[in-house]
Design an enzyme around this catalytic site. Structure first.
Site, mmCIF file in Angstrom:
data_model
loop_
_atom_site.group_PDB
_atom_site.id
_atom_site.type_symbol
_atom_site.label_atom_id
_atom_site.label_comp_id
_atom_site.label_asym_id
_atom_site.label_seq_id
_atom_site.Cartn_x
_atom_site.Cartn_y
_atom_site.Cartn_z
ATOM 1 N N SER A 59 0.865 12.942 5.289
ATOM 2 C CA SER A 59 -0.313 12.574 4.499
ATOM 3 C C SER A 59 -0.897 11.230 4.899
ATOM 4 O O SER A 59 -2.085 10.988 4.697
ATOM 5 C CB SER A 59 0.043 12.559 3.004
ATOM 6 O OG SER A 59 1.130 11.684 2.752
ATOM 7 N N ASP A 208 -1.906 6.157 -6.698
ATOM 8 C CA ASP A 208 -0.587 6.797 -6.683
ATOM 9 C C ASP A 208 0.511 5.838 -6.252
ATOM 10 O O ASP A 208 1.699 6.139 -6.360
ATOM 11 C CB ASP A 208 -0.588 8.053 -5.800
ATOM 12 C CG ASP A 208 -0.840 7.778 -4.319
ATOM 13 O OD1 ASP A 208 -0.775 6.611 -3.893
ATOM 14 O OD2 ASP A 208 -1.116 8.741 -3.585
ATOM 15 N N HIS A 211 -0.185 5.903 -0.964
ATOM 16 C CA HIS A 211 -1.082 6.093 0.179
ATOM 17 C C HIS A 211 -2.124 4.985 0.291
ATOM 18 O O HIS A 211 -2.595 4.474 -0.729
ATOM 19 C CB HIS A 211 -1.793 7.448 0.072
ATOM 20 C CG HIS A 211 -0.858 8.610 0.056
ATOM 21 N ND1 HIS A 211 -0.342 9.128 -1.122
ATOM 22 C CD2 HIS A 211 -0.343 9.350 1.070
ATOM 23 C CE1 HIS A 211 0.458 10.144 -0.827
ATOM 24 N NE2 HIS A 211 0.474 10.293 0.492
#
Length: 234
Positions: A59, A208, A211
């Site tokens: 990701s 989050d 990231h």
């Protein structure tokens, strides 16, 4: 070098606190499958360019939570193009991928490209850390991928990860040597820590707590671009 790793360890401790305080990130399997399909079998053919870079990762490469043009691959391509290089960076980042998942799909991704890439940026291992997988498994999977690329005479740059201190000294000692050791063994280029300059800076991280946001990606790209340029020169 020891000081750098100590700094990274401290930053990762901060990251763990951010993760603990943030809502759990649950990646829906259908979304992950859609991302993998988009990565492995793009709707449009890879544009012709003098140089083809394959960004193969998770990701952090895929641009999780960002607009399509804000992720690592497109921003790296823009930076290299702005520097006068005719480069296409193909995004083969899939959210949720472990090193084992990456190994399983590598052949398919390589076969889907119009030609052999001039450089592969290999950035996996973060999800192995989050799941607490054995460093020996991570190393075996990473080595299998590096060897696969080496056997095809495809240059590789490893973009490393570092274990957070809460996993223990023994775990960290086993994990943190993976990327430098493989780079040395297979004569691959190494960028020691992909999240360098971003971890621990909340203004560069998505809500989050894991990231990079668009500004964080810019920091990563600014720092890694010179290393990519050197790798392309061979």
């Amino acid at each position: 070098m020891l000081n750098r790793f100590t700094t990274y360890g401290f930053c990762f401790a901060i990251l763990q606190l951010l993760i603990a305080c943030a809502p759990a990130v649950e990646e829906d399997s259908a979304i992950v499958e859609q991302q993998q399909a988009a990565s492995d079998t793009p709707d449009e053919p890879v544009a012709e360019a003098k140089t083809l870079i394959l960004a193969f990762g998770d990701s952090l490469y895929a641009g999780y939570g960002l607009s399509p043009n804000e992720g690592f691959a497109p921003e790296l391509q823009k930076a290299l193009n702005d520097a006068g290089q005719d480069v296409r960076v193909h995004n083969a980042g899939v959210s949720g991928d472990t090193t084992a998942a990456g190994l399983r799909r590598m052949d398919f991704v390589l076969d889907s490209l119009p030609r052999k890439p001039d450089l592969v940026l290999l950035g996996l291992g973060g999800n192995d850390l989050l799941r607490g997988l054995k460093p020996s498994e991570t190393r075996a999977n990473m080595e299998a991928m590096v060897k696969k690329l080496s056997d095809q005479s495809i240059p590789v740059m490893l973009t490393g990860m570092l274990a957070p201190p809460n996993l223990g000294q023994e775990f960290s000692d086993q994990f943190n040597v993976i990327y430098p050791a493989l780079a040395k063994k297979y004569d691959a280029d190494l960028y020691p820590f992909f999240m360098d300059g971003v971890v621990g800076r909340s203004n560069l991280i998505l809500p989050d707590g894991i990231h990079p946001n668009a500004e964080g990606v810019d920091v990563i790209v600014d720092r890694i671009t010179p290393s990519v340029e050197m790798a392309l020169q061979g």
